[in-house]
Design a protein around this motif. Structure first.
Motif, PDB file in Angstrom:
ATOM      1  N   HIS A  81       0.846  -1.184   0.000  1.00 50.19           N
ATOM      2  CA  HIS A  81       0.000   0.000   0.000  1.00 50.19           C
ATOM      3  C   HIS A  81       0.880   1.232   0.000  1.00 50.19           C
ATOM      4  N   GLU A  82       0.524   2.193  -0.845  1.00 47.48           N
ATOM      5  CA  GLU A  82       1.240   3.475  -0.829  1.00 47.48           C
ATOM      6  C   GLU A  82       0.332   4.569  -1.352  1.00 47.48           C
ATOM      7  N   GLY A  83       0.315   5.668  -0.647  1.00 49.81           N
ATOM      8  CA  GLY A  83      -0.401   6.856  -1.111  1.00 49.81           C
ATOM      9  C   GLY A  83      -1.872   6.650  -1.402  1.00 49.81           C
ATOM     10  N   GLY A  84      -2.547   5.853  -0.605  1.00 43.46           N
ATOM     11  CA  GLY A  84      -3.977   5.647  -0.802  1.00 43.46           C
ATOM     12  C   GLY A  84      -4.335   4.575  -1.803  1.00 43.46           C
ATOM     13  N   SER A  85      -3.350   3.908  -2.371  1.00 45.39           N
ATOM     14  CA  SER A  85      -3.610   2.845  -3.341  1.00 45.39           C
ATOM     15  C   SER A  85      -2.916   1.558  -2.936  1.00 45.39           C
ATOM     16  N   TRP A  86      -3.505   0.461  -3.339  1.00 48.19           N
ATOM     17  CA  TRP A  86      -2.880  -0.848  -3.204  1.00 48.19           C
ATOM     18  C   TRP A  86      -2.270  -1.215  -4.542  1.00 48.19           C
ATOM     19  N   TYR A  87      -1.182  -1.957  -4.496  1.00 47.73           N
ATOM     20  CA  TYR A  87      -0.536  -2.477  -5.690  1.00 47.73           C
ATOM     21  C   TYR A  87      -0.419  -3.981  -5.521  1.00 47.73           C
ATOM     22  N   LEU A  88      -0.685  -4.704  -6.588  1.00 49.22           N
ATOM     23  CA  LEU A  88      -0.566  -6.163  -6.598  1.00 49.22           C
ATOM     24  C   LEU A  88       0.151  -6.535  -7.887  1.00 49.22           C
ATOM     25  N   TYR A  89       1.354  -7.090  -7.747  1.00 45.96           N
ATOM     26  CA  TYR A  89       2.164  -7.358  -8.938  1.00 45.96           C
ATOM     27  C   TYR A  89       2.797  -8.743  -8.889  1.00 45.96           C
ATOM     28  N   PRO A  90       3.009  -9.333 -10.079  1.00 42.90           N
ATOM     29  CA  PRO A  90       3.719 -10.616 -10.146  1.00 42.90           C
ATOM     30  C   PRO A  90       5.206 -10.366  -9.899  1.00 42.90           C
ATOM     31  N   HIS A  91       5.724 -10.947  -8.833  1.00 41.65           N
ATOM     32  CA  HIS A  91       7.092 -10.665  -8.395  1.00 41.65           C
ATOM     33  C   HIS A  91       8.121 -10.834  -9.499  1.00 41.65           C
ATOM     34  N   ASP A  92       8.176 -12.009 -10.116  1.00 39.14           N
ATOM     35  CA  ASP A  92       9.243 -12.283 -11.076  1.00 39.14           C
ATOM     36  C   ASP A  92       9.130 -11.430 -12.334  1.00 39.14           C
ATOM     37  N   GLU A  93       7.918 -11.233 -12.801  1.00 42.34           N
ATOM     38  CA  GLU A  93       7.715 -10.424 -14.007  1.00 42.34           C
ATOM     39  C   GLU A  93       8.175  -8.986 -13.791  1.00 42.34           C
ATOM     40  N   LEU A  94       7.751  -8.399 -12.675  1.00 44.61           N
ATOM     41  CA  LEU A  94       8.134  -7.017 -12.403  1.00 44.61           C
ATOM     42  C   LEU A  94       9.612  -6.911 -12.043  1.00 44.61           C
ATOM     43  N   LEU A  95      10.149  -7.916 -11.362  1.00 46.61           N
ATOM     44  CA  LEU A  95      11.565  -7.905 -11.011  1.00 46.61           C
ATOM     45  C   LEU A  95      12.432  -7.780 -12.263  1.00 46.61           C
ATOM     46  N   GLY A  96      12.127  -8.545 -13.285  1.00 46.71           N
ATOM     47  CA  GLY A  96      12.899  -8.469 -14.523  1.00 46.71           C
ATOM     48  C   GLY A  96      12.916  -7.069 -15.103  1.00 46.71           C
ATOM     49  N   ASP A  97      11.753  -6.424 -15.102  1.00 48.85           N
ATOM     50  CA  ASP A  97      11.662  -5.062 -15.627  1.00 48.85           C
ATOM     51  C   ASP A  97      12.395  -4.061 -14.732  1.00 48.85           C
ATOM     52  N   VAL A  98      12.246  -4.200 -13.418  1.00 56.08           N
ATOM     53  CA  VAL A  98      12.875  -3.260 -12.482  1.00 56.08           C
ATOM     54  C   VAL A  98      14.399  -3.392 -12.520  1.00 56.08           C
ATOM     55  N   LEU A  99      14.896  -4.613 -12.691  1.00 58.23           N
ATOM     56  CA  LEU A  99      16.350  -4.785 -12.813  1.00 58.23           C
ATOM     57  C   LEU A  99      16.880  -4.053 -14.049  1.00 58.23           C
ATOM     58  N   LYS A 100      16.089  -4.015 -15.121  1.00 57.89           N
ATOM     59  CA  LYS A 100      16.500  -3.306 -16.341  1.00 57.89           C
ATOM     60  C   LYS A 100      16.394  -1.790 -16.183  1.00 57.89           C
ATOM     61  N   LEU A 101      15.379  -1.327 -15.438  1.00 61.28           N
ATOM     62  CA  LEU A 101      15.098   0.098 -15.339  1.00 61.28           C
ATOM     63  C   LEU A 101      15.841   0.815 -14.214  1.00 61.28           C
TER      64      LEU A 101
END
Length: 144
Positions: free
Chosen positions: A82-102
């Motif tokens: 939860h952050e700033g009034g919103s919840w986030y739900l993400y697939p760990h491995d999928e987002l991890l790959g993108d975040v490692l690149k970004l």
């Protein structure tokens, strides 16, 4: 008995986790999910979210902020925070790959030696990217 609202900041860590589980469960109900709390981190999950379609099951790890851990890779985990009034739900491995690149988290001591990285706040450069994982809901009962 008179009910009084609690102060989140006065809860201990376990109480905060239980509180957040209940809040997130209410939001997930708007998306057709029923949640089942697990007594221990079964395969990395704090709870299971089962969709009304009868075939979708999400193993969810509840976190206090945007986080990634090597120990969660390959476990088909979803992470919620939860952050700033919103919840986030993400697939760990999928987002991890993108975040490692970004980002540069892959070269941090936290990632390379401790096996994880969490952001105190979602960085500006990731906010737009993360928006597709934002979920919101209404905890109010449906009027009949």
């Amino acid at each position: 008995m008179r009910l009084e609202r609690i102060k989140y900041t006065e809860l201990n860590a376990r109480q905060k986790e239980n509180f957040n589980f209940q809040k997130l469960s209410a939001v997930l109900a708007d998306y057709g999910f029923v949640t089942m709390r697990l007594s221990d981190d079964w395969q990395g999950a704090d709870f299971i979210a089962h969709h009304v379609d009868g075939s979708t099951f999400l193993r969810v790890q509840l976190k206090g902020r945007l986080s990634f851990y090597k120990k969660y890779t390959g476990k088909d985990l979803w992470v919620a925070f939860h952050e700033g009034g919103s919840w986030y739900l993400y697939p760990h491995d999928e987002l991890l790959g993108d975040v490692l690149k970004l980002t540069g988290i892959g070269s941090t001591v936290s990632w390379s030696h401790r096996g994880g990285y969490s952001f105190p706040r979602v960085p500006q450069r990731l906010q737009g990217f993360l928006s597709k994982y934002r979920i919101s809901g209404d905890a109010h009962p449906i009027a009949r």
